[in-house]
Every structure is written in structure tokens, then in C-alpha cells.
Design an enzyme around this catalytic site. Structure first.
Site, short mmCIF file in Angstrom:
data_model
loop_
_atom_site.label_atom_id
_atom_site.label_comp_id
_atom_site.label_asym_id
_atom_site.label_seq_id
_atom_site.Cartn_x
_atom_site.Cartn_y
_atom_site.Cartn_z
N ARG A 189 0.89 -1.25 0.18
CA ARG A 189 -0.07 -0.06 0.06
C ARG A 189 1.07 1.13 -0.14
O ARG A 189 0.49 2.23 -0.71
CB ARG A 189 -0.98 0.15 1.18
CG ARG A 189 -2.01 -1.14 1.23
CD ARG A 189 -3.05 -0.79 2.32
NE ARG A 189 -3.74 -2.01 2.23
CZ ARG A 189 -3.72 -3.17 3.16
NH1 ARG A 189 -2.73 -2.99 4.13
NH2 ARG A 189 -4.68 -4.10 3.11
N ASP A 242 -8.66 -4.43 -1.00
CA ASP A 242 -7.97 -5.76 -0.98
C ASP A 242 -8.37 -6.54 -2.19
O ASP A 242 -9.40 -6.24 -2.72
CB ASP A 242 -8.39 -6.54 0.38
CG ASP A 242 -7.49 -6.02 1.63
OD1 ASP A 242 -6.81 -4.84 1.37
OD2 ASP A 242 -7.91 -6.27 2.60
N ASP A 282 -9.46 -9.55 -2.29
CA ASP A 282 -10.48 -10.52 -2.07
C ASP A 282 -11.73 -10.16 -1.65
O ASP A 282 -12.81 -10.89 -1.45
CB ASP A 282 -9.76 -11.76 -1.47
CG ASP A 282 -9.43 -11.37 0.11
OD1 ASP A 282 -9.24 -10.14 0.22
OD2 ASP A 282 -8.94 -12.09 0.84
N GLU A 292 -5.59 0.82 10.08
CA GLU A 292 -6.41 1.91 9.37
C GLU A 292 -6.46 3.04 10.28
O GLU A 292 -6.47 4.21 9.80
CB GLU A 292 -8.02 1.24 9.26
CG GLU A 292 -8.17 0.07 8.35
CD GLU A 292 -7.93 -1.16 9.21
OE1 GLU A 292 -7.38 -1.28 10.21
OE2 GLU A 292 -8.04 -2.36 8.65
N ARG A 342 -13.59 -13.61 2.27
CA ARG A 342 -12.16 -14.33 2.00
C ARG A 342 -12.28 -15.76 1.20
O ARG A 342 -13.06 -16.24 1.55
CB ARG A 342 -11.62 -14.41 3.44
CG ARG A 342 -11.45 -13.07 4.31
CD ARG A 342 -10.97 -13.42 5.75
NE ARG A 342 -9.72 -14.10 5.43
CZ ARG A 342 -8.99 -14.69 6.66
NH1 ARG A 342 -9.91 -14.74 7.74
NH2 ARG A 342 -7.88 -15.30 6.43
N1 UDP Z 1 -1.34 -9.46 0.96
C1 UDP Z 1 -0.05 -9.38 0.30
N2 UDP Z 1 1.01 -10.32 1.00
C2 UDP Z 1 0.50 -11.21 2.06
C3 UDP Z 1 -0.84 -11.35 2.52
C4 UDP Z 1 -1.80 -10.40 1.88
O1 UDP Z 1 0.10 -8.47 -0.42
O2 UDP Z 1 1.64 -12.02 2.39
C5 UDP Z 1 -2.42 -8.71 0.43
C6 UDP Z 1 -3.71 -9.47 -0.18
O3 UDP Z 1 -3.60 -9.92 -1.22
C7 UDP Z 1 -4.82 -8.27 0.07
C8 UDP Z 1 -4.13 -7.75 1.30
O4 UDP Z 1 -2.82 -7.84 1.39
O5 UDP Z 1 -5.00 -7.59 -0.80
C9 UDP Z 1 -4.99 -8.15 2.64
O6 UDP Z 1 -4.72 -9.39 2.78
P1 UDP Z 1 -5.86 -10.46 3.40
O7 UDP Z 1 -6.64 -10.55 2.21
O8 UDP Z 1 -4.97 -12.02 3.22
O9 UDP Z 1 -6.09 -10.17 4.43
P2 UDP Z 1 -7.54 -10.29 5.24
O10 UDP Z 1 -8.75 -9.80 4.34
O11 UDP Z 1 -7.69 -11.76 5.64
O12 UDP Z 1 -7.61 -9.61 6.69
MN MN Z 2 -9.09 -10.09 2.44
#
Ligand code: UDP
Ligand code: MN
Length: 318
Positions: free
Chosen positions: A152, A175, A177, A263, A293
Site C-alpha cells: 500500500r 484488498d 479478495d 486503518e 475471504r
Molecule cells: N497480501 C499481500 N501479501 C501477503 C498477504 C496478503 O500482499 O503476504 C495482500 C492481499 O492480497 C490483500 C491484502 O494484502 O489484498 C490483505 O490481505 P488478506 O486479504 O489476506 O487479509 P484479510 O482480508 O484476510 O485480513
Molecule cells: Mn482479504
């Protein structure tokens, strides 16, 4: 929609790197004026070619909408292309959005490079590998460390270097996902300073973030975990005007904050308090983004077949 999207990806000013096609409204020198003339000609021909889409062309292409700069960290795993496909195909319906995709990788991967090239989106492709001290191991629970911080920040630096500060637009952290409703993008485009809205299926709740709002004022926050956080909200629950972002040169994300404070740290580095943020989306009563997720794909049978000397075709990208 797809046809229209390719119309707005025409490179105009040459700002940014080779992968980036950013449209800016403050064109100055004579080259830029020529470009502007070319764009106007293109707009005219678009209108002639797609008369049934006149309203769309008028609203989103001719009337210079503020740009949404969306920063998305992403990393290699089996479900990456599926997640990116779902997200990109949502973004194809969003006019004037510039997607900044930052890979958590030493080098840009062929999978993401090719994916973006054929995505039909305006994008910038960057990469930055998470420091080993901050990287989750395969079996770690995902809450153990913050994720996507370095990526980011690289996205934010790119904006600071490549987007003229006078550009009208907003910054949104996406993100790869989550699930996003199209209505959300139109809500955020006109944010004056900073705005918040509830995010579905997060914080162990139906939703978390602003719980009730009236006339843009947040009256209460709905959260159960660490409610004392300056902003008890998910990354997907806010966006900020670019002007505010440019006014705070040191605003960024940090790995060194307590769990759940990513955040809050970022928003307070923009000098914001709970009183400063506008509550959006039908007085914060509608959920337009969900913290979904994707289930991890383990591919146990694939591993078995490989060990039996019968692997699948390595040329097939999943
Ligand atoms: N992400 C990343 N490297 C990592 C793990 C996550 O760049 O080793 C990215 C992931 O693709 C997503 C964001 O960071 O866009 C948040 O991660 P994740 O979705 O796994 O976290 P959650 O939503 O489960 O808190
Ligand atoms: Mn996520």
C-alpha cells in the site's frame, strides 16, 4: 460497458511509468493541447459510434469525473488469478478509475503482468516484497501480522510522484479478495475530505464501522473488538480526497502498530478524528462492500499425482 472502458484508457499525458495511462484535466503545454484536441475528436467519434450510450458517454467521459485511485496489494497463491479476475471485472464497470496493483514479490510476476495487460483497465503495475520479519508463514493465522503494508505504501508513493496534486479524485484501498458493489464507487467519487461506511462480514460482526449516521454525521460506531481504536473500521470502509492526502506528505501505513490499528494509524496520519469523517451510503445504513475471504486451495490430489509422476500440464495457468 467494455467498449466504453477502452475509450477512457487512451493515454493522454505521458505521466507515470510505461504501464500507466492517467488522464489529467490540467493540460498545459502545446503537446498537451494537441492531445486535448485529439481527445475531443475521439469523444465526438465515440458519440457517433455508440448513439445508444450517449448518456453514459456524456456523464462519465465528457464530464471529467473525479478519478478514483484504487490501491490493491496482491500476492502469489493458487486463488490469486480467480480473485483478481473477480475484482477486475467489477472495476471494468467503474468509469475513471485508475487501478494501482502492487505485487508482494521481488519481481513482477508473468501471471499478474499478463493479467493486467489484457484486463482492459487503466492500471499501474508495481511490486514490493514484504520484509521477511513481517511476512506470514504458510501455517500462521492471518491475524498474526498486518498484511499488504509495504505494498500500500508503494502505491501511495507512486501517487505522490505521478499524480499532479491539482487532480480531482479520491484514494481507496482495495484488498484483492473483497466484494464491492458498483454503487460504492459512485458514493466515494465526490468525497470532500474523508468518508466512512460500514463493511459487511468483518470484526466478527454482521458489519463493522459507522453504525448510525444522520446528514453525513456519524452518530455511533458499531464494533465489538478494541472499540477504543481511533477508527474501528476495516480498510475497505473509508476513502479520502486526494487533496487531503497530498496535504499530509507523511501519511502512510505502518507495520509497527498494534493489531487492528492499521486503518486508525493511516487515518490519524491524515490528521483526522472521528468528528472529521463524513458518514456515507444512505446514512451508513446500506452495506456496499463485504470483507469476503477466498478459501485457501491446497491441491492435495495435485501433489499426489505429481509424486506419482503424472503432473498436470505445466503450461496451463490457473
Ligand atoms: N497480501 C499481500 N501479501 C501477503 C498477504 C496478503 O500482499 O503476504 C495482500 C492481499 O492480497 C490483500 C491484502 O494484502 O489484498 C490483505 O490481505 P488478506 O486479504 O489476506 O487479509 P484479510 O482480508 O484476510 O485480513
Ligand atoms: Mn482479504
Amino acid at each position: 460497458m467494455n467498449v466504453m472502458r477502452s475509450a477512457v484508457t487512451i493515454s493522454t499525458t505521458g505521466h507515470g511509468d510505461a504501464h500507466s495511462n492517467v488522464e489529467h484535466s490540467n493540460l498545459k503545454n502545446s503537446d498537451d493541447k494537441d492531445t486535448e484536441k485529439r481527445i475531443n475528436k475521439l469523444k465526438k467519434s465515440l458519440k457517433n459510434r455508440y448513439p445508444s450510450q450517449l448518456d453514459y458517454i456524456e456523464a462519465y467521459i465528457v464530464k471529467d469525473l473525479p478519478v478514483i485511485y484504487a490501491v490493491t496489494p496482491t500476492y502469489t497463491r493458487w486463488t490469486q488469478k480467480a480473485d483478481l479476475t473477480r475484482l477486475a471485472q467489477t472495476l471494468l464497470h467503474v468509469p475513471n478509475l485508475h487501478w494501482i496493483v502492487v505485487e508482494d514479490a521481488e519481481r513482477k510476476t508473468p501471471l499478474v503482468t499478463k493479467f493486467l495487460k489484457y484486463s482492459g483497465l487503466q492500471y499501474t503495475h508495481l511490486n514490493s516484497k514484504t520484509d521477511a520479519n513481517y511476512k506470514l508463514k504458510a501455517d500462521d493465522p492471518n491475524w498474526l501480522l498486518p498484511r499488504g503494508v509495504a505494498q500500500r505504501n508503494v502505491g501511495l508513493s507512486w501517487i505522490r510522484k505521478n499524480v499532479p496534486p491539482s487532480t480531482s479524485g479520491v484514494l481507496y484501498l482495495m484488498d484483492d479478495d473483497n466484494t464491492y458493489s458498483l454503487k460504492l464507487f459512485e458514493e466515494m467519487r465526490t468525497i470532500a475530505t474523508a468518508a466512512v461506511w460500514p463493511v459487511g462480514l468483518t470484526g466478527g460482526l454482521k458489519f463493522e464501522g459507522p453504525g448510525s449516521c444522520s446528514g453525513g454525521k456519524v452518530l455511533s460506531w458499531y464494533t465489538a473488538w478494541k472499540p477504543e481504536r481511533p477508527f474501528p473500521i476495516d480498510m475497505a470502509g473509508f476513502a479520502v480526497n486526494l487533496k487531503l492526502f497530498f496535504q499530509h506528505k507523511n501519511a502512510e501505513f505502518s507495520n509497527k502498530v498494534p493489531r487492528g490499528y492499521l486503518e486508525s494509524h493511516f487515518l490519524t496520519s491524515l490528521d483526522l478524528t472521528r468528528d472529521d469523517v463524513e458518514g456515507k451510503v444512505e446514512d451508513c445504513s446500506e452495506i456496499l462492500v463485504w470483507h469476503t475471504r477466498t478459501e485457501k486451495a491446497t491441491l492435495k490430489q495435485e501433489a499426489k499425482l505429481i509424486s506419482m509422476g503424472n503432473p498436470s500440464n505445466p503450461d496451463i495457468e490457473v
